[in-house]
Design a protein around this motif. Structure first.
Motif, PDB file in Angstrom:
ATOM      1  N   ILE A 319      66.028  48.410 -49.280  1.00  0.00           N
ATOM      2  CA  ILE A 319      66.152  49.609 -50.114  1.00  0.00           C
ATOM      3  C   ILE A 319      65.288  50.750 -49.572  1.00  0.00           C
ATOM      4  O   ILE A 319      64.347  50.518 -48.808  1.00  0.00           O
ATOM      5  CB  ILE A 319      65.741  49.309 -51.582  1.00  0.00           C
ATOM      6  CG1 ILE A 319      64.233  49.033 -51.699  1.00  0.00           C
ATOM      7  CG2 ILE A 319      66.530  48.126 -52.138  1.00  0.00           C
ATOM      8  CD1 ILE A 319      63.744  48.888 -53.138  1.00  0.00           C
ATOM      9  N   ASP A 320      65.640  51.954 -49.989  1.00  0.00           N
ATOM     10  CA  ASP A 320      64.883  53.125 -49.540  1.00  0.00           C
ATOM     11  C   ASP A 320      64.088  53.708 -50.714  1.00  0.00           C
ATOM     12  O   ASP A 320      64.612  54.524 -51.478  1.00  0.00           O
ATOM     13  CB  ASP A 320      65.862  54.182 -48.995  1.00  0.00           C
ATOM     14  CG  ASP A 320      65.134  55.432 -48.525  1.00  0.00           C
ATOM     15  OD1 ASP A 320      63.883  55.402 -48.457  1.00  0.00           O
ATOM     16  OD2 ASP A 320      65.819  56.430 -48.225  1.00  0.00           O
ATOM     17  N   PRO A 321      62.838  53.296 -50.877  1.00  0.00           N
ATOM     18  CA  PRO A 321      62.073  53.759 -52.051  1.00  0.00           C
ATOM     19  C   PRO A 321      61.574  55.194 -51.925  1.00  0.00           C
ATOM     20  O   PRO A 321      60.880  55.697 -52.808  1.00  0.00           O
ATOM     21  CB  PRO A 321      60.896  52.778 -52.118  1.00  0.00           C
ATOM     22  CG  PRO A 321      60.728  52.283 -50.735  1.00  0.00           C
ATOM     23  CD  PRO A 321      62.050  52.393 -50.035  1.00  0.00           C
ATOM     24  N   LYS A 322      61.925  55.852 -50.823  1.00  0.00           N
ATOM     25  CA  LYS A 322      61.587  57.262 -50.608  1.00  0.00           C
ATOM     26  C   LYS A 322      60.087  57.512 -50.660  1.00  0.00           C
ATOM     27  O   LYS A 322      59.611  58.435 -51.329  1.00  0.00           O
ATOM     28  CB  LYS A 322      62.293  58.147 -51.639  1.00  0.00           C
ATOM     29  CG  LYS A 322      63.801  58.170 -51.494  1.00  0.00           C
ATOM     30  CD  LYS A 322      64.352  59.448 -52.142  1.00  0.00           C
ATOM     31  CE  LYS A 322      65.849  59.457 -52.171  1.00  0.00           C
ATOM     32  NZ  LYS A 322      66.402  59.151 -53.475  1.00  0.00           N
ATOM     33  N   GLN A 326      53.377  52.140 -46.604  1.00  0.00           N
ATOM     34  CA  GLN A 326      52.005  51.911 -47.071  1.00  0.00           C
ATOM     35  C   GLN A 326      51.895  52.202 -48.580  1.00  0.00           C
ATOM     36  O   GLN A 326      51.326  51.418 -49.343  1.00  0.00           O
ATOM     37  CB  GLN A 326      51.058  52.807 -46.283  1.00  0.00           C
ATOM     38  CG  GLN A 326      49.634  52.355 -46.357  1.00  0.00           C
ATOM     39  CD  GLN A 326      48.714  53.384 -45.692  1.00  0.00           C
ATOM     40  OE1 GLN A 326      49.120  54.530 -45.434  1.00  0.00           O
ATOM     41  NE2 GLN A 326      47.487  52.989 -45.437  1.00  0.00           N
ATOM     42  N   ALA A 327      52.477  53.336 -48.995  1.00  0.00           N
ATOM     43  CA  ALA A 327      52.418  53.698 -50.423  1.00  0.00           C
ATOM     44  C   ALA A 327      53.188  52.678 -51.258  1.00  0.00           C
ATOM     45  O   ALA A 327      52.721  52.255 -52.334  1.00  0.00           O
ATOM     46  CB  ALA A 327      53.015  55.096 -50.626  1.00  0.00           C
ATOM     47  N   ARG A 341      56.326  44.081 -44.679  1.00  0.00           N
ATOM     48  CA  ARG A 341      55.773  45.037 -43.709  1.00  0.00           C
ATOM     49  C   ARG A 341      56.836  46.076 -43.317  1.00  0.00           C
ATOM     50  O   ARG A 341      58.015  45.908 -43.642  1.00  0.00           O
ATOM     51  CB  ARG A 341      55.318  44.267 -42.464  1.00  0.00           C
ATOM     52  CG  ARG A 341      56.485  43.637 -41.734  1.00  0.00           C
ATOM     53  CD  ARG A 341      56.033  42.706 -40.624  1.00  0.00           C
ATOM     54  NE  ARG A 341      57.168  42.202 -39.872  1.00  0.00           N
ATOM     55  CZ  ARG A 341      57.991  41.252 -40.269  1.00  0.00           C
ATOM     56  NH1 ARG A 341      57.824  40.684 -41.438  1.00  0.00           N
ATOM     57  NH2 ARG A 341      58.995  40.848 -39.522  1.00  0.00           N
ATOM     58  N   PRO A 342      56.432  47.119 -42.585  1.00  0.00           N
ATOM     59  CA  PRO A 342      57.431  48.099 -42.121  1.00  0.00           C
ATOM     60  C   PRO A 342      58.354  47.512 -41.045  1.00  0.00           C
ATOM     61  O   PRO A 342      57.944  46.640 -40.295  1.00  0.00           O
ATOM     62  CB  PRO A 342      56.579  49.211 -41.503  1.00  0.00           C
ATOM     63  CG  PRO A 342      55.168  48.880 -41.735  1.00  0.00           C
ATOM     64  CD  PRO A 342      55.061  47.478 -42.215  1.00  0.00           C
ATOM     65  N   LYS A 346      63.245  51.870 -39.165  1.00  0.00           N
ATOM     66  CA  LYS A 346      63.385  52.292 -40.566  1.00  0.00           C
ATOM     67  C   LYS A 346      62.097  51.898 -41.289  1.00  0.00           C
ATOM     68  O   LYS A 346      62.127  51.102 -42.242  1.00  0.00           O
ATOM     69  CB  LYS A 346      64.576  51.581 -41.230  1.00  0.00           C
ATOM     70  CG  LYS A 346      65.930  51.930 -40.660  1.00  0.00           C
ATOM     71  CD  LYS A 346      66.460  53.178 -41.311  1.00  0.00           C
ATOM     72  CE  LYS A 346      67.822  53.548 -40.742  1.00  0.00           C
ATOM     73  NZ  LYS A 346      68.159  54.931 -41.031  1.00  0.00           N
ATOM     74  N   PRO A 347      60.951  52.409 -40.851  1.00  0.00           N
ATOM     75  CA  PRO A 347      59.671  51.875 -41.346  1.00  0.00           C
ATOM     76  C   PRO A 347      59.448  52.093 -42.830  1.00  0.00           C
ATOM     77  O   PRO A 347      58.664  51.376 -43.444  1.00  0.00           O
ATOM     78  CB  PRO A 347      58.617  52.631 -40.522  1.00  0.00           C
ATOM     79  CG  PRO A 347      59.302  53.871 -40.065  1.00  0.00           C
ATOM     80  CD  PRO A 347      60.762  53.508 -39.905  1.00  0.00           C
TER      81      PRO A 347
END
Ligand code: PLP
Length: 373
Positions: A319-322, A326-327, A341-342, A346-347
């Motif tokens: 998913i893309d939490p935008k 790290q956050a 982890r990243p 697409k980190p």
């Protein structure tokens, strides 16, 4: 909440309504007589793509029974186990190479075909073990970007094969994107490409798919193609810590892979547990159904919250939490959740392993807060 489940507990679950209930903030009962104080405590790992329910009750019993045999190599049991796998897969024992997890047979295949500097064609983004290993033994990697839906781009991969290619690595479903390539498309690819190079198809997560039989490339092996299929006991069988997996390949290819294995024996506990787990199809059905509910829950949440996700199969969502990885990790942790982890390139997309129904309820309650924090 205990993970020491017995069969009665296991099948005392309610199905179906988990997604709606969790979205509505209600409690979900996955099979335990869940009381409020039975909510998971401590960091919940949604990071390792392990099976939060496993091992199966049958595997636990087998481990208990086998513990007194830990002083033996257990070669005879291993031979019996290989026969059992061969029977299940509909091939001969000579088609099977056991490994310490599928990692060992994946790496041994890499060593067998790329140690002389032959290159590997692999998807970018994909599971990094095989390219990492083949580059460590001296081969180059021809990275091929995923398509717009984050699936393997088979045409582009085909075009990147050269005289110097040793292996084309396909992970289906792909980790970490969870995307599948369709069976007809992959079959055509295997039939044509395997005339030139070995196609290594990693099916670690395929048992979570409702259409396992339609999607597996096992029939390509049976037809005698230059195709290697790998499977693991670490995912749907819940035995990641016992390191059991195997490759299925034409006997001449299997024999070549086996020569490059580091360990000739798997331990008696792992063999006993995996053998028992193979027969425990009720447990596999249970895990497949719960994981599907969990995946759908995450996808529904994404729809509600307006965030992007891939069409993931397997026991995880992508998913893309935008926000930065790290956050996302930090905010997940503040809700008692551990995230993956990243994954460059697409980190900042997040891979979320599907945990138990209770664990996913914690995630469902946390995600809106994490996004709005
Ligand atoms: N293949 C894929 C796609 C994976 O994600 C993993 C582990 O996460 C493996 C293979 C290796 O698993 P194991 O060595 O536990 O069988």
């Amino acid at each position: 909440m205990s993970n020491n489940i017995n069969r009665r507990d296991l099948f005392k679950f309610t199905s179906g309504a988990a997604v709606g209930l969790a979205l509505a903030g209600a409690r979900v009962n996955s099979g335990w007589a869940a009381e409020p104080d039975e909510r998971p405590t401590g960091p919940i790992s949604l990071s390792g793509n392990e099976n939060s329910y496993g091992p199966s009750p049958a595997a636990r019993e087998a481990i208990n029974e086998a513990q007194g045999k830990a002083n033996r190599y257990g070669y005879a049991q291993q031979l019996e186990f290989v026969k059992k796998i061969a029977e299940k897969e509909g091939v001969t024992p000579e088609h099977i190479v056991l490994g310490s997890g599928s990692s060992e047979v994946l790496c041994a295949t890499g060593l067998a075909y790329c140690r002389n500097g032959s290159d590997t064609v692999a998807a970018d983004l994909g599971f990094g073990l095989v390219p990492g290993y083949t580059s460590a033994v001296g081969g180059d990697i021809n990275w091929v970007p995923l398509d717009d839906e984050m699936r393997h781009d088979l045409n582009a991969m085909d075009q990147r094969i050269t005289q110097g290619t040793g292996i084309v690595y396909i992970c289906n479903p792909n980790n970490p994107t969870g995307t599948l390539v369709g069976s007809a498309e992959l079959r055509d690819f295997c039939a044509s490409v395997s005339r030139r190079v070995v196609v290594l198809v990693d099916e670690a997560y395929l048992e979570y798919s409702d259409d396992f039989n339609g999607l597996t490339m096992l029939d390509m092996v049976k037809q005698g193609h230059n195709v290697v299929v790998t499977r693991t006991f670490s995912k749907i069988h819940g035995l990641a810590g016992l390191r059991m997996g195997y490759a299925i390949a034409r006997p001449d290819i299997a024999e070549r892979i086996a020569r490059y294995k580091m360990c000739k024996f798997q331990g008696p506990l792992g063999v006993a547990a995996a053998a028992a787990s193979l027969e425990d199809t009720e447990f596999q059905d249970f895990c497949r159904a719960r994981v599907k509910e969990g995946r759908e829950l995450v996808h529904e949440l994404c729809n509600t919250l307006g965030i992007a996700y891939t069409q993931a199969e397997g026991n995880f969502a992508f998913i893309d939490p935008k926000m930065t990885n790290q956050a996302f990790q930090q905010r997940m942790r503040s809700h008692g959740l551990r995230a993956a982890r990243p994954f460059p390139p697409k980190p900042d997309w997040a891979r979320v392993t599907i945990g138990t129904t209770e664990e996913m309820q914690v995630f469902a309650e946390a995600l809106p807060k994490i996004l709005s924090a």
